[in-house]
Design an enzyme around this catalytic site. Sequence first.
Site, PDB file in Angstrom:
ATOM      1  N   ASN A 211       0.867  -1.189   0.000  1.00  0.00           N
ATOM      2  CA  ASN A 211       0.000   0.000   0.000  1.00  0.00           C
ATOM      3  C   ASN A 211       0.899   1.233   0.000  1.00  0.00           C
ATOM      4  OD1 ASN A 211       0.517   0.887   2.869  1.00  0.00           O
ATOM      5  ND2 ASN A 211      -0.158  -1.214   3.200  1.00  0.00           N
ATOM      6  N   LYS A 290       9.563 -16.139 -11.034  1.00  0.00           N
ATOM      7  CA  LYS A 290       8.705 -15.091 -11.600  1.00  0.00           C
ATOM      8  C   LYS A 290       7.545 -15.716 -12.387  1.00  0.00           C
ATOM      9  CE  LYS A 290       8.951 -11.138 -14.646  1.00  0.00           C
ATOM     10  NZ  LYS A 290       9.663 -10.553 -15.773  1.00  0.00           N
ATOM     11  N   PHE A 324      -4.011   3.188  14.703  1.00  0.00           N
ATOM     12  CA  PHE A 324      -4.387   4.158  13.676  1.00  0.00           C
ATOM     13  C   PHE A 324      -5.458   3.527  12.802  1.00  0.00           C
ATOM     14  CE2 PHE A 324      -1.806   8.079  13.339  1.00  0.00           C
ATOM     15  CZ  PHE A 324      -1.112   7.929  14.520  1.00  0.00           C
TER      16      PHE A 324
HETATM   17  N1  CTP Z   1      -3.165  -3.694  12.312  1.00  0.00           N
HETATM   18  C1  CTP Z   1      -2.347  -4.688  12.802  1.00  0.00           C
HETATM   19  N2  CTP Z   1      -2.294  -5.906  12.154  1.00  0.00           N
HETATM   20  C2  CTP Z   1      -3.014  -6.127  11.049  1.00  0.00           C
HETATM   21  C3  CTP Z   1      -3.858  -5.097  10.537  1.00  0.00           C
HETATM   22  C4  CTP Z   1      -3.897  -3.886  11.203  1.00  0.00           C
HETATM   23  O1  CTP Z   1      -1.670  -4.496  13.799  1.00  0.00           O
HETATM   24  N3  CTP Z   1      -2.923  -7.296  10.450  1.00  0.00           N
HETATM   25  C5  CTP Z   1      -3.203  -2.396  13.045  1.00  0.00           C
HETATM   26  C6  CTP Z   1      -2.692  -1.207  12.249  1.00  0.00           C
HETATM   27  O2  CTP Z   1      -1.313  -1.007  12.481  1.00  0.00           O
HETATM   28  C7  CTP Z   1      -3.548  -0.061  12.785  1.00  0.00           C
HETATM   29  C8  CTP Z   1      -4.858  -0.730  13.176  1.00  0.00           C
HETATM   30  O3  CTP Z   1      -4.572  -2.133  13.318  1.00  0.00           O
HETATM   31  O4  CTP Z   1      -3.005   0.508  13.941  1.00  0.00           O
HETATM   32  C9  CTP Z   1      -5.965  -0.539  12.196  1.00  0.00           C
HETATM   33  O5  CTP Z   1      -5.557  -0.944  10.912  1.00  0.00           O
HETATM   34  P1  CTP Z   1      -6.507  -0.822   9.657  1.00  0.00           P
HETATM   35  O6  CTP Z   1      -5.782  -1.347   8.465  1.00  0.00           O
HETATM   36  O7  CTP Z   1      -7.090   0.545   9.601  1.00  0.00           O
HETATM   37  O8  CTP Z   1      -7.717  -1.765  10.028  1.00  0.00           O
HETATM   38  P2  CTP Z   1      -7.907  -3.303  10.098  1.00  0.00           P
HETATM   39  O9  CTP Z   1      -7.891  -3.703  11.537  1.00  0.00           O
HETATM   40  O10 CTP Z   1      -6.967  -4.011   9.205  1.00  0.00           O
HETATM   41  O11 CTP Z   1      -9.406  -3.446   9.576  1.00  0.00           O
HETATM   42  P3  CTP Z   1     -10.003  -3.150   8.116  1.00  0.00           P
HETATM   43  O12 CTP Z   1      -8.877  -3.378   7.140  1.00  0.00           O
HETATM   44  O13 CTP Z   1     -11.098  -4.141   8.019  1.00  0.00           O
HETATM   45  O14 CTP Z   1     -10.467  -1.724   8.145  1.00  0.00           O
END
Ligand code: CTP
Length: 401
Positions: A211, A290, A324
Amino acid sequence: MQTSVKDKNIVLGVCGGIAAYKSVKLLRLLKKQGANVKVIMTQSAQLFVGPLTFEALSGQPVCTNLFEKDGSVSIRHIDWAEKADAVIVAPATANIIGKLANGIGDDALSTFMLAATSLAILCPSMNTHMFENRAVQRNLERLKADGYYVVAPASGELACGAKGYGRLPEPEDILDRLLCYLTPKDLKGKNLLVTAGPTREHIDPVRFISNPSSGKMGYAVARAAEHRGANVILIAGPTTLPDPLNITIIKIQTAQEMAVAVFENLENSHIIIKTAAVSDYRPLDPAKQKIKKKKDKITLFLQKNQDILKELGRKKKDRILVGFAAETEDLEENANKKLKEKNLDIVAGNLVGSPSSGFGSDINEVTLFYKDGTKKPLPAMKKDAVAHILLDQICALHPHS
Ligand code: CTP
């Protein structure tokens, strides 16, 4: 509270070394930050850069002579010493280091330094052997014991052709140390774990799922916490950012590697801030070679990654946990859901898509959501400022503070 050098009186001492030209860059940087900078030059510094350059850029007369007067009754170096908030000697030669360690004041800069009572930073810069010389090291140790801050020289190619320690650190790093030394240490003794940046989940050796996270928010949190006295471990995915100073950095690629690094460092952590944009899924069976474009359609099977923050929430104890949430819709609902499900103290939520809170931007517009159901919307501001406000909130929460 974020510390800045805006409206601070800074005296920049310049000695005779090839790195004197870098002091010009440092002066410009300090001026850009709103500092009021006065320059004192030694005789030999003037052989490398003319006083006019510093005079034009500082907008102030440059002090080059012990016995000059600026039109008023006060002698300039004594007058400046009384008003200074900080003094930086960059480059600091073996000569000025030797003089200061022994209380000698025989020119404008050394005499000023004897009279100065403010925070004083020395940035040694010289040939490696000269820097390693026992007398120079002894003098530096003595100066540290006397309360001077010494910014270690950087390693690299030196003007004399040799390689090793002795380079003047970059002006940005000197400014960073100045800010650090000026910042009150309200997180002293706290161990803080920060995650930052994206993760990469390989599909084959040359492709991955990731991302656009730049890591800027997490790096800003790590830097701000270090300035406030915390012991910081930064677990970072791939970014192009320079390593913050005085921080332990663990570089990882995948969500699984991030999880290992986080749980290995969990035990001693008092505060965990997870800014990282972790990939929720990884390819189930990444190709060893690959993938060739033989078929019109291919199917990629993805396996869910562990939710690291949720697991941290289960093992919370009395740690402060901050997450976050970057959302594209329903910020409040989604942020509160994450707050609850992951057992967090604070969620910093933002809507992606607007220029004031996009990936890669230097600014962010976040709302802080608390576990008691309250929220605090913050205006768009630099990520450094967001980091400090977040740490202010954490200090207010921390059971040991
Ligand atoms: N996070 C984490 N481990 C993951 C996914 C997310 O520790 N596998 C943490 C991120 O670092 C962030 C928080 O969870 O602090 C929220 O991440 P976000 O990507 O916004 O949400 P998700 O929990 O992944 O939920 P969704 O993608 O369904 O919105």
